[in-house]
Design an enzyme around this catalytic site. Structure first.
Site, PDB file in Angstrom:
ATOM      1  N   HIS A  83       3.245   6.665   6.253  1.00  9.15           N
ATOM      2  CA  HIS A  83       3.528   5.261   6.537  1.00  9.15           C
ATOM      3  C   HIS A  83       3.322   4.421   5.280  1.00  9.15           C
ATOM      4  CE1 HIS A  83      -0.774   5.988   7.292  1.00  9.15           C
ATOM      5  NE2 HIS A  83      -0.987   4.751   6.892  1.00  9.15           N
ATOM      6  N   ARG A 135       0.910  -1.145   0.000  1.00 12.09           N
ATOM      7  CA  ARG A 135       0.000   0.000   0.000  1.00 12.09           C
ATOM      8  C   ARG A 135       0.942   1.185   0.000  1.00 12.09           C
ATOM      9  NH1 ARG A 135      -2.305   4.177  -0.549  1.00 12.09           N
ATOM     10  NH2 ARG A 135      -4.254   4.836   0.437  1.00 12.09           N
ATOM     11  N   HIS A 190       1.986   6.874   2.159  1.00  9.19           N
ATOM     12  CA  HIS A 190       0.889   7.836   2.160  1.00  9.19           C
ATOM     13  C   HIS A 190       0.640   8.369   3.568  1.00  9.19           C
ATOM     14  CE1 HIS A 190      -1.004   4.103   3.501  1.00  9.19           C
ATOM     15  NE2 HIS A 190      -2.007   4.831   3.987  1.00  9.19           N
ATOM     16  N   HIS A 194      -2.897  10.433   5.933  1.00 10.53           N
ATOM     17  CA  HIS A 194      -4.311  10.811   5.926  1.00 10.53           C
ATOM     18  C   HIS A 194      -4.556  12.027   6.801  1.00 10.53           C
ATOM     19  CE1 HIS A 194      -5.035   6.641   4.594  1.00 10.53           C
ATOM     20  NE2 HIS A 194      -4.308   6.253   5.628  1.00 10.53           N
ATOM     21  N   GLU A 244      -6.037   6.389  11.462  1.00  9.85           N
ATOM     22  CA  GLU A 244      -6.199   5.058  10.876  1.00  9.85           C
ATOM     23  C   GLU A 244      -5.934   3.990  11.925  1.00  9.85           C
ATOM     24  OE1 GLU A 244      -4.191   4.084   7.044  1.00  9.85           O
ATOM     25  OE2 GLU A 244      -3.178   2.524   8.223  1.00  9.85           O
TER      26      GLU A 244
END
Length: 469
Positions: free
Chosen positions: A220, A172, A175, A177, A181
């Site tokens: 992360h 993944r 990125h 946010h 999360e």
């Protein structure tokens, strides 16, 4: 000489004229010759054929399950899974259904087709199957992700969820946010990595049952290990959209190369091979077996243990109770996740998560294994019952009472997530048993013998069945 008629004379003439003159008949060929795309005005109003009602009666063949003939308030769960033509009937309520209908839905949602008599009015839609969410596919068969948020579940305003799968060695992408999360690994294993605002670094390997948490803005990445990984992500914003994360590729694509070169102390030519689009989910070089090879340290050192981004929940022993087990993780044991509290609940066949409510938070629930049903009660008198299967999301607003009953033949396993600094609930059984008997007897008209059977301790999961079939 011009003749003039009074209105009374004109009315008399209309009465005396044949009906065909007073009301011109429909032209026989007006619609028959060429009715066209939009039919004919002759079809307005009374039927030209003077036929009333249907000429055929549907031949509906069905049989009722034993529980369907009970008093509707008993609310026995109805197993329509092998019923050819399930019907919306309970006791003396409902009626047959000739269709059109989708029998597949009716068979797996019996409490929507034939709800218990105790259901009333309309609550929120407390259910969303992830199987109905759009699935975003990673490149090169690297994995997939599908989400639940207020777009598909408008009342779930406090939390949103993502179910994601990474194939072996898949990432993944790096990125961050705006939302927090929280994650539970459903199967497989992965390596997570992060750098915080102080420059402290973090890397850890996690397996099925483990938990991680990344606060807003902390960059992360996640990479699947040899067996791949599937995990559940929960965000503290019901409107969260997984497609709107901040990606490393996008930062580089949307910053002038001259600025990037100046910022990183390299040449513009060094950016010739950066991807021309986001990667999101993609395959990479397998992670080294020795995690020490990926331990990067700065002058700030590593993230201190007290602020760890991971919690090895898989190694925590469950609390066993008569009807199953409960495992709880909250900030008392995982401090960094300061507003996330969660429980993994296992309910044996015939058992149920006792009737309860959460006084300080909504509950976001994900069904991991098995099947069950829940009734949500919303004051003053609305109650709806929902059937859940593995992969479904449930949502129960703050202080709305509910239970979750195992309706299958295998263990039911689900995750409860709260936005709270401590995992708490109020249990109906404990409340009633811990209130003076006189008050309960006066209010609910329960006998002393019934009251003497109630338990003053919280049960979490109740064993067996109380059905009077």
């Amino acid at each position: 000489m011009k003749l003039q008629f009074s209105s009374s004379v004109a009315s008399l003439l209309l009465i005396l004229l044949p009906l065909s003159y007073a009301f011109p008949a429909r032209r026989a060929d007006e619609s028959a010759s060429n009715p066209g795309l939009k039919g004919s005005k002759t079809l307005i109003g009374y039927s030209p054929s003077e036929k009333v009602g249907s000429t055929t009666t549907p031949d509906i063949k069905y049989s009722l399950l034993p529980g369907q003939t009970n008093d509707p308030d008993i609310g026995t769960w109805l197993d329509f899974s092998k019923v050819d033509n399930p019907q919306p009937i309970r006791g003396d309520t409902g009626g047959d259904d000739p269709g059109p209908r989708n029998l597949n839905y009716d068979r797996i949602h019996s409490d929507k087709l034939a709800p218990p008599g105790t259901d009333h009015g309309a609550t929120i839609n407390a259910q969303w199957p992830m199987g109905l969410s759009h699935n975003r596919l990673g490149i090169d068969n690297a994995g997939w992700a599908r989400q639940e948020n207020t777009v598909v579940m408008p009342a779930a305003t406090e939390m949103a969820g993502v179910d994601m799968r990474l194939e072996p060695a898949a990432y993944r992408e790096l990125h961050w946010h705006v939302a927090s999360e929280w994650s539970l690994i459903l199967n497989g294993s992965c390596r997570i990595q992060a750098v915080n605002e102080n420059g402290e670094t973090f890397v850890d390997d996690l397996t099925a049952g483990d938990v991680w948490f990344f606060p807003p803005g902390i960059p992360h990445s996640i990479q699947a290990l040899d067996d791949g990984v599937e995990f559940l992500l929960v965000f503290d914003d019901g409107g969260f959209n997984e497609d709107n994360t901040f990606l490393a590729t996008e930062v580089f694509l949307h910053s002038p190369k001259e600025v990037l070169a100046k910022n990183l102390g390299v040449s513009i030519a060094d950016f010739e091979d950066i991807p021309d689009d986001e990667l999101y989910i993609f395959k990479g070089t397998p992670a080294p077996k020795d995690i020490e090879e990926q331990n990067v340290t700065t002058s700030s050192g590593v993230v201190p243990r007290t602020k760890s981004y991971s919690y090895h929940f898989s190694e925590q022993e469950p609390h066993e109770v008569a009807g199953g087990s409960v495992k709880i993780v909250d900030p008392s044991t995982f401090p960094l996740a300061s507003n996330f509290s969660a429980a993994v609940v296992t309910v044996h066949p015939g058992g149920m998560r006792e009737i309860h409510w959460h006084p300080s938070s909504d509950e976001w629930t994900f069904f991991i294994k098995g099947q069950g049903r829940a009734t949500i009660f919303t004051a003053p008198e609305a109650a709806n019952t929902f059937d859940f299967m593995a992969g479904d999301v449930g949502y129960f607003p703050q202080s709305n009472s509910h239970y979750i009953e195992n309706t299958g033949q295998e263990d039911l396993v689900f995750l409860e997530v709260l936005q709270a600094s401590e995992f708490t609930d109020v249990a109906l059984g404990q409340w009633i048993a811990s209130t003076p008997k006189q008050i309960i007897s006066d209010t609910l008209k329960l006998s002393d013998s019934t009251l003497s059977k109630l338990k003053t301790e919280k049960q979490y999961v109740v064993a067996g069945s109380t059905s009077d079939e």
